[in-house]
Enzyme design. Structure first.
Site, short mmCIF file in Angstrom:
data_model
loop_
_atom_site.label_atom_id
_atom_site.label_comp_id
_atom_site.label_asym_id
_atom_site.label_seq_id
_atom_site.Cartn_x
_atom_site.Cartn_y
_atom_site.Cartn_z
N LYS A 131 47.45 -2.89 -6.05
CA LYS A 131 46.25 -3.48 -6.63
C LYS A 131 46.56 -4.84 -7.26
CE LYS A 131 44.13 1.01 -6.94
NZ LYS A 131 43.90 2.23 -7.76
N GLU A 149 36.12 -4.21 -1.45
CA GLU A 149 35.96 -4.00 -2.89
C GLU A 149 36.62 -2.71 -3.37
OE1 GLU A 149 34.97 -5.78 -5.19
OE2 GLU A 149 34.13 -4.60 -6.82
#
Lengths: 343, 343
Positions: free
Chosen positions: A224, A149
């Site tokens: 990302k 995460e």
């Protein structure tokens, strides 16, 4: 009782261990979660091993006063692969330094842990970027989790938001501000500061590194975008597949012109699937002030998910920080606890 | 294979069943989730029962052409409690009309279902507001879930966001825009429309009811504040414990004056815990434009959670709608599937 070993004893691990120590009672009460830390491996700060569990308070106090744990009574040989094996840990926390070219040393740590049937939680972007499909397959084969995460927005829910809270939705598009340093620079530029001065300020505050390339050329945001494409849309993109433009060519003039059009320039990471084909990019974009992303200022991050059932859902929160990223490790561990708890 | 019975066949259930039908293959592929609908109970639109599973496409087509399902071959006696028992369902979807005073008829449905050892997912605010502690205890005693994500922001993650994605964080404060109708009215007023005309427009669009009291006097937002306090902070508040002021006294002048101070007036639901004591309120507040909630316009909703590890985390999304609320039921059912899957 979960046995946990920590590989890499930098800011994130330190933040994580402080959370674990401070919340020991509350984690037991709220989630019936109990832990012991059996090893910490760091070639510079020291490596310690005690399969009966280390005294966290003693260890963190020693670290606070000396800056390392080399004089700890449980000091051991700093071979991280050996420590992973000997730690008897159920969960390996991998937080070594990011290398986007080789994924090392994290990649070897994670592979070894998964092969030993240990769960892995990690904030290391390198291995996710370099070898995600292989690592997920390895985890699945060994019936353990590989969770990360923290690589997207630190502890602000991104991957977990989609996997659990938005379960059942199809995600058609994700766009967001995923790099705090560049958003900080653009915010200062909007106040009239030049790019050079804004960058200097970001460096003074510790947001940007001495060599700011990773942030200002969009590499960090590109990883990302790659991770979001691969995890949320099931793609197998490489970092090179992300079209990438940084903010180094943005001028005061661009920013003022955008303002006149009631818009702001933001460095936007975007992943979109059209006709079954996904495209990922990072580029400065002019965002109208009415869009939630236009109002994300300073080092704050945000992601807007375009879904079939809910339209746009936006999450806003921090994207970095030692406690913030420590929280990402904790939430991943609690996910493992929910899914694999041996009652 | 999960057997599901639907109690109340209004907009939300219809939205939910259309999602289930359209996503049957994808739910199996992504989550290994399979279902059959064994009953639908609605005293007006018709009640049907077939423990081998109803043909959803046939049923929805019949409903689309006739506006009811009274001529369905599996028509049955409209006694919902009997249908809950006879349905052989593992999961009861409770979507009957909200009654904030008695919680009925939902309360009786939910109690019966939990006593029979059936999971309940519901979008009905009445039972949550009237009897949450009793229902949670009943669920826990029977080792089943009582989940109600949809009561706060429809399918936009709120309760599930805190329970799973933010697990490990302490929530010190929640504040947000949780009523789309009043936010729509305030948005129109900012453009110069009077309160009366803005309300009329909201009624024309179906946002506000003929008697708009529930929205404009803050009752709807107050229930949501109560639920957030009770679920997220473990309080045992009643709806009367929420301090409540609506938007009926807000004037053009208030709104223009706020604008001059670079702020907007928003109807804010707020729950805060200080020194172990929680306080919940709903009131119009002047929010500075720099705050994420100030930029939430029209019928969009948003919640800002103030946490110990992450500071402020804000989620923005829809707060109503048939598919949006159907998504809340789906995500709750997928949570049950994750937690209770019988492999």
């Amino acid at each position: 009782m979960w046995k946990i070993a920590i590989i890499g004893f930098g800011n994130v691990s330190q933040g994580f261990l402080r959370i674990l120590k401070d919340k020991q009672a509350s984690l037991k009460e709220r989630y019936n979660f109990e832990y012991s830390i059996t090893a910490i491996a760091d070639p510079i700060k020291g490596s310690v091993l005690n399969t009966s569990g280390l005294d966290l308070e003693f260890l963190l106090n020693m670290f606070d006063s000396k800056g390392n744990i080399k004089e700890h009574p449980n000091i051991t040989d700093p071979d991280s692969l050996e420590i992973i094996e000997k730690s008897e840990a159920d969960i390996i926390v991998e937080t070594t330094i990011t290398n986007l070219e080789t994924g090392e040393p994290g990649l070897s740590h994670i592979k070894a842990a998964l092969k030993f049937g240990k769960h892995v939680v990690s904030t290391n972007k390198g291995p996710v970027s370099v070898a995600l499909p292989e690592l997920l397959e390895l985890a699945s084969k060994n019936n353990v989790e590989y969770l990360f995460e923290g690589v997207v927005l630190s502890g602000t829910p991104s991957i977990n938001l989609v996997r659990e809270a938005l379960a059942g939705c199809d995600i058609k598009k994700v766009m967001g501000i995923v790099n705090g340093t560049t958003n900080y620079i653009l915010t200062r530029m909007e106040e009239g500061t030049s790019y050079e001065d804004a960058l200097k300020k970001a460096q003074e505050l510790g947001y940007a590194e001495a060599d700011p390339t990773g942030d200002v050329e969009g590499w960090d945001a590109a990883v990302k975008a790659q991770v979001l494409a691969n995890v949320i849309m099931g793609e197998q993109m490489k970092i090179e597949d992300v079209q990438r433009t940084g903010i180094t060519k943005i001028t005061q003039k661009d920013i003022q012109e955008a303002a006149q059009r009631r818009a702001r320039i933001k460095l936007i990471a975007e992943v979109e699937k059209t006709n079954g084909k996904a495209k990922a990019s990072v580029a400065p974009m002019e965002i109208p002030l009415s869009h939630p992303l236009a109002n994300i200022m300073d080092a704050t991050n945000a992601l807007t998910f375009t879904t079939d059932h809910l339209g746009d859902v936006t999450i806003v929160g921090p994207g970095a920080g030692r406690v913030e990223t420590g929280q990402a490790l904790l939430t991943d561990i609690l996910t493992i606890h929910r899914r694999h708890c041996r009652k």
